[in-house]
Design an enzyme around this catalytic site. Structure first.
Site, mmCIF file in Angstrom:
data_model
loop_
_atom_site.group_PDB
_atom_site.id
_atom_site.type_symbol
_atom_site.label_atom_id
_atom_site.label_comp_id
_atom_site.label_asym_id
_atom_site.label_seq_id
_atom_site.Cartn_x
_atom_site.Cartn_y
_atom_site.Cartn_z
ATOM 1 N N HIS A 68 0.337 -1.445 -0.080
ATOM 2 C CA HIS A 68 0.425 0.020 0.123
ATOM 3 C C HIS A 68 0.847 1.327 0.127
ATOM 4 O O HIS A 68 1.788 1.726 0.817
ATOM 5 C CB HIS A 68 -0.975 0.050 0.821
ATOM 6 N N HIS A 126 -1.753 -0.714 7.302
ATOM 7 C CA HIS A 126 -1.428 -1.310 5.881
ATOM 8 C C HIS A 126 -0.640 -0.895 5.276
ATOM 9 O O HIS A 126 0.227 -1.036 4.467
ATOM 10 C CB HIS A 126 -3.140 -1.522 4.483
ATOM 11 N N PRO A 165 -5.328 -5.050 11.756
ATOM 12 C CA PRO A 165 -7.239 -5.028 11.550
ATOM 13 C C PRO A 165 -8.089 -3.532 12.194
ATOM 14 O O PRO A 165 -7.690 -3.234 12.855
ATOM 15 C CB PRO A 165 -7.949 -5.937 12.734
ATOM 16 N N GLY A 180 -10.747 4.510 7.412
ATOM 17 C CA GLY A 180 -11.222 3.140 7.426
ATOM 18 C C GLY A 180 -11.681 2.868 9.347
ATOM 19 O O GLY A 180 -11.996 2.287 9.997
ATOM 20 N N ILE A 199 -11.019 9.114 0.794
ATOM 21 C CA ILE A 199 -10.231 7.326 -0.295
ATOM 22 C C ILE A 199 -9.918 6.603 0.535
ATOM 23 O O ILE A 199 -8.874 6.119 1.724
ATOM 24 C CB ILE A 199 -9.606 7.501 -1.400
ATOM 25 N N HIS A 253 -4.007 2.772 -3.052
ATOM 26 C CA HIS A 253 -3.969 2.268 -2.634
ATOM 27 C C HIS A 253 -3.451 1.458 -2.450
ATOM 28 O O HIS A 253 -2.330 1.524 -0.967
ATOM 29 C CB HIS A 253 -6.081 3.228 -2.070
ATOM 30 N N ARG A 262 -17.617 -18.177 39.416
ATOM 31 C CA ARG A 262 -17.115 -17.119 39.814
ATOM 32 C C ARG A 262 -17.116 -16.124 40.579
ATOM 33 O O ARG A 262 -15.968 -14.829 40.863
ATOM 34 C CB ARG A 262 -18.505 -16.064 38.708
ATOM 35 N N GLU A 267 -17.118 -4.135 24.947
ATOM 36 C CA GLU A 267 -16.134 -5.881 24.947
ATOM 37 C C GLU A 267 -14.888 -5.419 23.904
ATOM 38 O O GLU A 267 -14.219 -5.573 24.135
ATOM 39 C CB GLU A 267 -16.903 -7.069 24.393
ATOM 40 N N PHE A 325 -20.487 -13.039 25.216
ATOM 41 C CA PHE A 325 -20.169 -11.845 24.844
ATOM 42 C C PHE A 325 -18.703 -12.482 23.907
ATOM 43 O O PHE A 325 -18.637 -11.059 23.605
ATOM 44 C CB PHE A 325 -19.888 -10.653 25.262
ATOM 45 N N HIS A 381 -20.234 -16.870 33.296
ATOM 46 C CA HIS A 381 -21.656 -17.447 32.981
ATOM 47 C C HIS A 381 -21.790 -18.130 31.029
ATOM 48 O O HIS A 381 -22.222 -17.860 30.846
ATOM 49 C CB HIS A 381 -22.828 -16.366 32.695
ATOM 50 N N ASP A 428 -32.212 -16.168 31.369
ATOM 51 C CA ASP A 428 -31.566 -15.800 29.729
ATOM 52 C C ASP A 428 -31.610 -16.230 28.961
ATOM 53 O O ASP A 428 -31.944 -16.007 27.684
ATOM 54 C CB ASP A 428 -30.402 -15.288 29.997
ATOM 55 N N HIS A 430 -27.930 -15.821 25.130
ATOM 56 C CA HIS A 430 -26.725 -15.102 26.690
ATOM 57 C C HIS A 430 -26.070 -16.698 27.016
ATOM 58 O O HIS A 430 -25.278 -16.997 27.355
ATOM 59 C CB HIS A 430 -27.137 -14.766 27.543
#
Length: 664
Positions: free
Chosen positions: A27, A67, A116, A157, A188, A261, A358, A411, A437, A461, A469, A473
């Protein structure tokens, strides 16, 4: 002779287009567009020492739009890091120090793995949190040893990704004034002009977060960028500097276009670009005067030397604090660690409590925290459910340090921020949410594992034991999914002792992250076992042999299903069928044990049954195709936990039936 700043920036441009062209991949547009911004920051503001990339009080620089990796590789090479011109020529090649996206621990001076989009920005927020925590813990009147900024480059991005909202919203709330972000507003992306899909009023968005915003700035005016950075350093809140730039700046035919790019410019266009820039040197050639002007080794040695002098005075005035600072930055465990661990084990064995794991996790945190001032806990708005708090903790706020972060319902942002905190050093981050999650945070966990960071993820959980739930969940595939991630240790303990030791192992681990998976419901203490801490630490061990004879089969179980396995063992014994029960709180750790231990626990030829309240597929690795797995290959239901376990076949009768089946 003074070298023009535009020539300094052009050095970055030509290195980027030459390396991408040689690799025939990469790039070039972003490095060419951000070169002036990079020159302004790196030559006029960034406090770093190329000879010592790990100097404790260096400014942190994060290239969130990873990138454009040739920008940071060019910067590192030119300023004097251990990155040669031959390394740049090996861009994107096997085992080179210049991979396609910046990778932590591969390239000297790269603070985090990026690519990422948005995660580098969130890492930077975590770094700024760690800086404030350490400043509050160690700085004293007349002695400032933690005094640095975190800078991050980002693009459109990064701001389109949802994680940017999570992390930047919290950064504004926490008023992280030592965080300065420079936004490459070139309009761009890969598909072309972003106005068709990204028309946000970015400055107003960040002002709404509580950021200081400096906009618009001409990103090709290095003086203006430098002045904006100087202004940002005076702010009492995080700053976003919006820099208008042209992607592929300098390319006559491809500047301002998506054509620059993500693909090489081509030999013809590179020649035209050299002519347009007035650059007469050949590929990968940097004129001596420009190379000398970029070299930052002397400046870096001077700023670190000045800090070393200050730290020596600090050692004289506060020797214990100085020693603790050094320990925490080195990642060493405290001198009383083994005694702390033994006291925790003794306490757990003495109490023998039947509680939710827990809660056992919270008890372990409370026991370990006094010995680990580097602990920084937190939760994604579920503190009272995850039980990640402990007596004596202090909440991190906009005006104070602290060792507990209320992340809110974020999260993904939370997990990426913890990565940044771990990368910064001096803190040991952990935080919790419901296991289901973990999906929201999946790519941040992948980055943690890829970088082998010592981050601890607390997931509660853990199964259909969540109950009413319902399936939204109730995690079914999540434990197996985490186990598939290279470098990620996954613990699903069965009682208070396994829970405590899973925490100990996670803290002691220095080559990767751990996911600790805990139950909502109470689980019995496995009292009638001769197990040792050393056995449990191996991830899988013989929990109980049959009392009346030699085992003819093995039941393997984890978490809440271990007690069920023991009940089935008793029922089978009453019928004269003798089985061994193996608890396997961590398949990932068990897999690292030597063959002798694995064969001792799971002897070849002994039929096996596995029991776990989750998907079944991976368990055939341990029981074989001829073995049986009792699990859940559907989603759950909404009902009380006891009803659900019976409905899905987690009963003594079904486990016993499975054992008889493998013996037949």
């Amino acid at each position: 002779m003074t070298v023009a700043t535009r020539d300094l920036a052009n050095a970055l441009r030509v290195l980027a287009m030459d390396a991408v062209q040689k690799a025939n991949s990469g790039h070039p547009g972003m490095p060419m567009g951000m070169a002036d911004m990079a020159e302004a920051l790196w030559n006029r503001h960034l406090r770093h020492n190329p000879a010592n990339p790990h100097w404790a009080d260096r400014d942190r620089f994060v290239l969130s739009n990873g990138h454009g990796s040739m920008l940071i590789y060019g910067l590192l090479h030119l300023t004097g890091y251990d990155l040669s011109i031959d390394d740049l020529k090996a861009f994107r090649q096997m085992h080179s120090k210049t991979p396609g996206h910046p990778e932590y621990a591969i390239t000297p001076g790269v603070e985090t793995t990026t690519g990422p989009l948005g995660q580098g920005l969130a890492n930077a927020v975590g770094m700024a949190v760690a800086e404030r925590i350490l400043a509050a813990d160690f700085n004293r009147p007349g002695h400032t040893v933690v005094d640095h900024h975190t800078y991050v480059f980002l693009g459109d991005g990064c701001l389109m990704e949802g994680i940017s909202h999570e992390a930047c919203s919290l950064a504004g709330t926490l008023q992280l004034s030592r965080l300065i972000a420079l936004y490459d507003d070139n309009g761009i992306s890969i598909d072309g002009n972003v106005q068709g899909w990204f028309a946000d009023n970015t400055p107003e968005r960040f002002r709404a977060y509580g950021w200081n915003v400096i906009a618009p700035i001409d990103g090709h005016d290095a003086e203006a960028v430098s002045a904006a950075i100087a202004q940002a350093k005076l702010a009492d809140k995080p700053t976003l500097i919006c820099c208008r730039t042209t992607i592929g700046k300098g390319s006559p035919a491809k500047a301002g276009s998506a054509d620059s790019h993500g693909s090489p410019l081509g030999d013809k266009e590179i020649a035209a670009t050299r002519e347009a820039l007035g650059w007469t040197a050949g590929p990968f050639e940097i004129p001596a005067d420009i190379a000398a002007a970029w070299n930052a080794r002397a400046r870096g040695a001077a700023v670190e030397s000045e800090w070393n002098t200050r730290f020596a005075a600090y050692q004289q005035a506060h020797p214990e604090l100085a020693s603790e600072f050094t320990r925490r930055l080195s990642g060493d465990l405290p001198a009383n660690w083994q005694a702390t661990v033994q006291a925790l084990e003794d306490q757990v064995r003495t109490k023998g409590e039947t509680i939710a794991t827990r809660k056992a996790s919270q008890n372990a945190i409370a026991a370990l925290a006094p010995a680990l001032p580097e602990f920084v806990g937190g939760s994604a708005d579920l503190t009272g459910s995850n039980l990640t708090n402990w007596p004596g903790m202090h909440t991190f706020t906009a005006t104070t340090g602290g060792n507990y972060v209320n992340y809110g319902v974020r999260e993904f942002g939370m997990s990426a921020m913890m990565n940044g905190m771990a990368l910064h050093g001096g803190v040991l981050p952990f935080a919790g949410t419901f296991l289901t999650f973990s999906d929201y945070a999946r790519n941040a966990l992948r980055m943690t594992a890829l970088m082998k960071l010592g981050v601890i993820f607390v997931y509660t959980h853990d199964s259909i034991g969540l109950g009413e739930d319902g399936p939204t969940h109730q995690p079914v595939e999540h434990v197996a999914s985490l186990r598939l991630m290279p470098n990620m240790d996954v613990w699903r303990p069965a009682d208070t002792l396994e829970s405590a030791l899973s925490w100990v192992c996670a803290v002691e681990r220095n080559d990767g992250p751990s996911s600790l998976v805990f139950s909502r419901q109470n689980l019995p203490y496995l009292a009638d076992s001769a197990r040792t801490a050393a056995d449990i630490r191996k991830g899988g061990y013989i929990l109980r042999e049959p009392a009346g004879g030699t085992a003819v089969a093995v039941i393997i179980a984890t978490g809440s299903e271990v007690a069920l396995a023991m009940q089935a063992q008793d029922a089978l014994a009453a019928d004269g069928v003798h089985v061994r029960v193996v608890s396997m709180p961590s398949t990932t750790v068990f897999d690292r044990q030597d063959a002798a231990w694995q064969a001792q626990v799971l002897p070849r030829g002994l039929p096996r049954v596995a029991v776990e309240a989750g998907v079944t597929g991976l368990w055939h690795k341990y029981v074989g195709l001829e073995g049986r797995v009792i699990g859940i290959d559907t989603y759950g239901e909404s009902a009380p936990a006891a009803t659900l376990f019976k409905h899905f076949g987690f009963t003594v009768e079904r486990v016993a039936e499975a054992v008889r089946a493998v013996l037949s």
